[in-house]
Design a protein around this motif. Structure first.
Motif, PDB file in Angstrom:
ATOM      1  N   ASP A 206      -1.331   0.362 -17.685  1.00 20.02           N
ATOM      2  CA  ASP A 206      -1.856  -0.636 -16.766  1.00 20.02           C
ATOM      3  C   ASP A 206      -3.373  -0.718 -16.973  1.00 20.02           C
ATOM      4  O   ASP A 206      -3.991   0.258 -17.384  1.00 20.02           O
ATOM      5  CB  ASP A 206      -1.533  -0.142 -15.342  1.00 20.02           C
ATOM      6  CG  ASP A 206      -2.014  -1.053 -14.239  1.00 20.02           C
ATOM      7  OD1 ASP A 206      -2.291  -2.222 -14.502  1.00 20.02           O
ATOM      8  OD2 ASP A 206      -2.098  -0.561 -13.090  1.00 20.02           O
ATOM      9  N   LYS A 208      -6.496  -1.263 -14.694  1.00 13.30           N
ATOM     10  CA  LYS A 208      -6.765  -1.309 -13.252  1.00 13.30           C
ATOM     11  C   LYS A 208      -8.053  -2.032 -12.892  1.00 13.30           C
ATOM     12  O   LYS A 208      -8.162  -2.619 -11.828  1.00 13.30           O
ATOM     13  CB  LYS A 208      -6.834   0.120 -12.701  1.00 13.30           C
ATOM     14  CG  LYS A 208      -5.491   0.825 -12.717  1.00 13.30           C
ATOM     15  CD  LYS A 208      -5.067   1.222 -11.315  1.00 13.30           C
ATOM     16  CE  LYS A 208      -3.610   1.647 -11.220  1.00 13.30           C
ATOM     17  NZ  LYS A 208      -3.291   2.878 -11.937  1.00 13.30           N
ATOM     18  N   GLY A 220      -5.287  -4.103  -8.042  1.00 14.86           N
ATOM     19  CA  GLY A 220      -3.878  -3.699  -8.077  1.00 14.86           C
ATOM     20  C   GLY A 220      -3.365  -3.580  -9.502  1.00 14.86           C
ATOM     21  O   GLY A 220      -2.316  -2.993  -9.741  1.00 14.86           O
ATOM     22  N   TYR A 263       7.321   6.594  -9.416  1.00 15.66           N
ATOM     23  CA  TYR A 263       6.306   6.055 -10.333  1.00 15.66           C
ATOM     24  C   TYR A 263       5.344   7.189 -10.602  1.00 15.66           C
ATOM     25  O   TYR A 263       4.634   7.638  -9.697  1.00 15.66           O
ATOM     26  CB  TYR A 263       5.651   4.885  -9.631  1.00 15.66           C
ATOM     27  CG  TYR A 263       4.376   4.289 -10.171  1.00 15.66           C
ATOM     28  CD1 TYR A 263       3.312   5.053 -10.660  1.00 15.66           C
ATOM     29  CD2 TYR A 263       4.199   2.917 -10.142  1.00 15.66           C
ATOM     30  CE1 TYR A 263       2.146   4.465 -11.112  1.00 15.66           C
ATOM     31  CE2 TYR A 263       3.027   2.317 -10.580  1.00 15.66           C
ATOM     32  CZ  TYR A 263       2.006   3.109 -11.061  1.00 15.66           C
ATOM     33  OH  TYR A 263       0.846   2.530 -11.488  1.00 15.66           O
ATOM     34  N   GLU A 277      -1.277  10.097  -9.586  1.00 15.45           N
ATOM     35  CA  GLU A 277      -0.678   9.724  -8.301  1.00 15.45           C
ATOM     36  C   GLU A 277       0.806   9.498  -8.493  1.00 15.45           C
ATOM     37  O   GLU A 277       1.270   9.223  -9.599  1.00 15.45           O
ATOM     38  CB  GLU A 277      -1.299   8.423  -7.765  1.00 15.45           C
ATOM     39  CG  GLU A 277      -1.050   7.254  -8.700  1.00 15.45           C
ATOM     40  CD  GLU A 277      -1.240   5.877  -8.076  1.00 15.45           C
ATOM     41  OE1 GLU A 277      -1.413   5.786  -6.856  1.00 15.45           O
ATOM     42  OE2 GLU A 277      -1.180   4.899  -8.830  1.00 15.45           O
ATOM     43  N   ASN A 279       3.842   6.981  -6.917  1.00 19.83           N
ATOM     44  CA  ASN A 279       4.195   5.883  -6.035  1.00 19.83           C
ATOM     45  C   ASN A 279       5.705   5.916  -5.876  1.00 19.83           C
ATOM     46  O   ASN A 279       6.412   6.499  -6.704  1.00 19.83           O
ATOM     47  CB  ASN A 279       3.738   4.536  -6.612  1.00 19.83           C
ATOM     48  CG  ASN A 279       2.220   4.400  -6.588  1.00 19.83           C
ATOM     49  OD1 ASN A 279       1.579   4.738  -5.593  1.00 19.83           O
ATOM     50  ND2 ASN A 279       1.642   3.949  -7.675  1.00 19.83           N
ATOM     51  N   ARG A 281       7.819   3.335  -5.813  1.00 27.88           N
ATOM     52  CA  ARG A 281       8.287   1.964  -6.109  1.00 27.88           C
ATOM     53  C   ARG A 281       7.918   1.650  -7.543  1.00 27.88           C
ATOM     54  O   ARG A 281       7.178   2.383  -8.188  1.00 27.88           O
ATOM     55  CB  ARG A 281       7.562   1.010  -5.178  1.00 27.88           C
ATOM     56  CG  ARG A 281       6.055   1.314  -5.289  1.00 27.88           C
ATOM     57  CD  ARG A 281       5.146   0.289  -4.751  1.00 27.88           C
ATOM     58  NE  ARG A 281       3.769   0.757  -4.837  1.00 27.88           N
ATOM     59  CZ  ARG A 281       2.973   0.601  -5.884  1.00 27.88           C
ATOM     60  NH1 ARG A 281       3.408  -0.011  -6.975  1.00 27.88           N
ATOM     61  NH2 ARG A 281       1.749   1.058  -5.887  1.00 27.88           N
ATOM     62  N   GLY A 283       5.813  -0.193 -10.407  1.00 26.71           N
ATOM     63  CA  GLY A 283       4.410  -0.603 -10.484  1.00 26.71           C
ATOM     64  C   GLY A 283       4.285  -2.076 -10.822  1.00 26.71           C
ATOM     65  O   GLY A 283       5.141  -2.653 -11.472  1.00 26.71           O
ATOM     66  N   ASP A 284       3.194  -2.644 -10.387  1.00 29.59           N
ATOM     67  CA  ASP A 284       2.905  -4.045 -10.627  1.00 29.59           C
ATOM     68  C   ASP A 284       1.502  -4.096 -11.213  1.00 29.59           C
ATOM     69  O   ASP A 284       0.566  -3.649 -10.556  1.00 29.59           O
ATOM     70  CB  ASP A 284       2.971  -4.775  -9.275  1.00 29.59           C
ATOM     71  CG  ASP A 284       2.828  -6.279  -9.402  1.00 29.59           C
ATOM     72  OD1 ASP A 284       2.408  -6.753 -10.465  1.00 29.59           O
ATOM     73  OD2 ASP A 284       3.124  -6.977  -8.411  1.00 29.59           O
ATOM     74  N   PRO A 285       1.303  -4.512 -12.457  1.00 28.79           N
ATOM     75  CA  PRO A 285       2.157  -5.348 -13.312  1.00 28.79           C
ATOM     76  C   PRO A 285       2.965  -4.631 -14.402  1.00 28.79           C
ATOM     77  O   PRO A 285       3.567  -5.320 -15.227  1.00 28.79           O
ATOM     78  CB  PRO A 285       1.126  -6.256 -13.985  1.00 28.79           C
ATOM     79  CG  PRO A 285      -0.063  -5.357 -14.194  1.00 28.79           C
ATOM     80  CD  PRO A 285      -0.068  -4.413 -13.013  1.00 28.79           C
ATOM     81  N   GLU A 286       3.036  -3.290 -14.411  1.00 31.60           N
ATOM     82  CA  GLU A 286       3.766  -2.625 -15.503  1.00 31.60           C
ATOM     83  C   GLU A 286       5.235  -3.061 -15.560  1.00 31.60           C
ATOM     84  O   GLU A 286       5.819  -3.198 -16.639  1.00 31.60           O
ATOM     85  CB  GLU A 286       3.727  -1.097 -15.335  1.00 31.60           C
ATOM     86  CG  GLU A 286       2.350  -0.470 -15.383  1.00 31.60           C
ATOM     87  CD  GLU A 286       1.807  -0.250 -13.982  1.00 31.60           C
ATOM     88  OE1 GLU A 286       1.812  -1.204 -13.166  1.00 31.60           O
ATOM     89  OE2 GLU A 286       1.386   0.881 -13.705  1.00 31.60           O
TER      90      GLU A 286
HETATM   91  N1  GLY Z   1      -0.071  -0.937 -11.255  1.00 31.89           N
HETATM   92  C1  GLY Z   1      -0.485  -0.114 -10.204  1.00 31.89           C
HETATM   93  C2  GLY Z   1       0.437  -0.055  -9.078  1.00 31.89           C
HETATM   94  O1  GLY Z   1       1.476  -0.683  -9.062  1.00 31.89           O
HETATM   95  O2  GLY Z   1       0.121   0.672  -8.146  1.00 31.89           O
END
Ligand code: GLY
Ligand code: AMP
Length: 420
Positions: A206, A208, A220, A263, A277, A279, A281, A283-286
């Motif tokens: 990604d 950032k 994001g 994630y 980190e 997450n 859920r 990832g956006d935009p991966e």
């Molecule tokens: N691409 C970073 C996120 O979804 O947190």
């Protein structure tokens, strides 16, 4: 299979785009979705963060599976409410989503599971903050300990800037985490989990920061690509063995099994892979790049995770080629974005070979015209036999799209082309 996808953005559009290509899927519904998703699914209005409302909609529609995209409904317990209504749900429980919802909780789980990550101190006041900054030294990493959509982190050489960010968090009634700085390239690895079994997807990277050359504020995410030709061949196995599986085992031991996407945001440091980190859920935009390459029908994978059957799943298959995603952002993003600007050229972009466009911050105005409605407006995805070709196609698609005063990065996957 009938599916309800919860969420408004390009990640959810990518999920719907993949689900739509799965022959087992007969009907797709979205809450609330967006104008791009509307071409592939039936949209429903309602509060996506209200578990009772989502469960009632899923029951009324008679769906077989609910897929929850963003972190906010997960942390609000939407997956719990859907499961309590007897419907399969892809997404972690409220308690398991705390791996993303609280950085301090995630650090505690990692310590217990022996997962490599940056050293960290939780701080609740300026004195503790000052001590922690001195302990780790520059560059300083100061993180809001709550959901901040990737924008709550400041990485800086300036002690004053680190102190100011921290004091703003305290002033807002929050607390924070100060971390040791992790050097090395970043990788996002999404692991599909069912509480016990871990199935990794293909790694992505990604971008950032807002501007070319990693300049500007954290956003994001301004673009992403997959696969990563430069990554060590054993990266995925290593991350599953040393990071994802121990975390999933630890969550199960605590009585809060994690089912959904773990994630793993990673740094490939000189001392090995470490977690930046977690997450809870996609990832956006991966996701836009990763799912474009997944050949295994997606609904079967998500349904197996929701029903605890991942161990029975045959290995996933991937396209040999690459996918590059470029985000077109509104004027002033990641600050307060200007919205309501007309957006044109998406059809022209999609007429090009290997290009599709996923909507994020778009809306239809009173005249039915497509306009911007958020910071990240669309994701343009290019697919090709190589990163070079995928990248060229993505940028040709970007050139077709017109949005006044918008900005995008021109260096997404550029370095990877040289290394491929
Ligand atoms: N691409 C970073 C996120 O979804 O947190
Ligand atoms: P996060 O919200 O934790 O993903 O952080 C956002 C971005 O800040 C990451 O993608 C990294 O680029 C950077 N970052 C966060 N933590 C660290 C760290 N400990 N060392 C270096 N960079 C970091």
């Amino acid at each position: 299979m009938k599916i309800l996808v919860v969420g408004p953005g390009a990640r959810e559009h990518a999920l719907v785009w993949s689900l739509h290509r799965d022959p087992a899927v007969t009907e797709i519904h979205a809450l609330p979705g967006n104008p791009g998703i509307a071409a592939l699914a039936t949209l429903h209005s309602g509060d996506a963060n209200d578990g009772a409302a989502v469960a009632a909609l899923a029951t009324e529609l008679g769906v077989d599976l609910v897929v929850v995209g963003p972190e906010a409904p997960l942390v609000a317990g939407v997956a719990d409410a859907v499961r309590a209504a007897g419907i399969a749900c892809f997404g972690p429980s409220r308690e398991a989503a705390m791996l993303e919802g609280s950085k301090a909780f995630a650090k505690d789980v990692m310590a217990a599971a022996g997962v490599p990550t940056a050293g960290a101190r939780v701080c609740t006041n300026a004195t503790e903050l000052a001590q922690a900054l001195d302990e780790f030294g520059a560059p300083h990493v100061v993180k809001d300990d709550g959901l901040a959509a990737g924008k709550g982190v400041v990485v800086t050489h300036e002690r004053a800037e680190a102190m100011a960010h921290g004091e703003a968090i305290f002033a807002a009634g929050g607390h924070l985490v100060v971390e040791e700085f992790l050097d090395g390239p970043e990788v996002s690895l999404f692991c599909i989990c069912d509480g016990e079994t871990v199935v990794p997807l293909s790694p992505a990277q990604d971008f950032k920061r807002a501007y070319d050359g990693d300049k500007g504020l954290n956003t994001g995410g301004m673009g992403a690509y997959s696969p990563l030709p430069w990554a060590p061949a054993d990266l995925t196995t290593d991350v599953v063995e040393r990071i994802a599986q121990p975390t999933i085992d630890q969550m199960r031991t605590r009585g809060t099994p994690f089912s959904g996407v773990l994630y793993c945001g990673l740094a490939l440091t000189s001392a090995g892979v470490k977690v930046i980190e977690f997450n809870a859920r996609f990832g956006d935009p991966e996701t836009q790049s990763v799912l474009a390459r997944l050949q295994t029908p997606l609904a079967g994978v998500l349904h197996a995770a929701a029903e605890g059957r991942l161990a029975e799943l045959p290995p996933l298959t991937w396209s040999e080629g690459a996918a590059v995603t470029v985000v077109i952002a509104s004027h002033n993003y990641p600050g307060t974005p200007r919205t309501g600007d007309p957006l044109t050229g998406i059809e022209e972009a999609e007429q090009r070979e290997g290009v599709h466009v996923l909507h994020a911050g778009t809306a239809l105005n009173g005249e039915g015209q497509l306009v911007s409605s958020g910071g990240r407006v669309v994701s343009v995805v290019g697919q090709g036999a190589s990163i070079e070709q995928a990248r060229m196609r993505a940028y040709e698609g970007v050139e077709c799209i017109d949005l006044a005063d918008s900005h995008h990065r021109t260096d997404i996957a550029r370095a990877a082309v040289k290394e491929a």
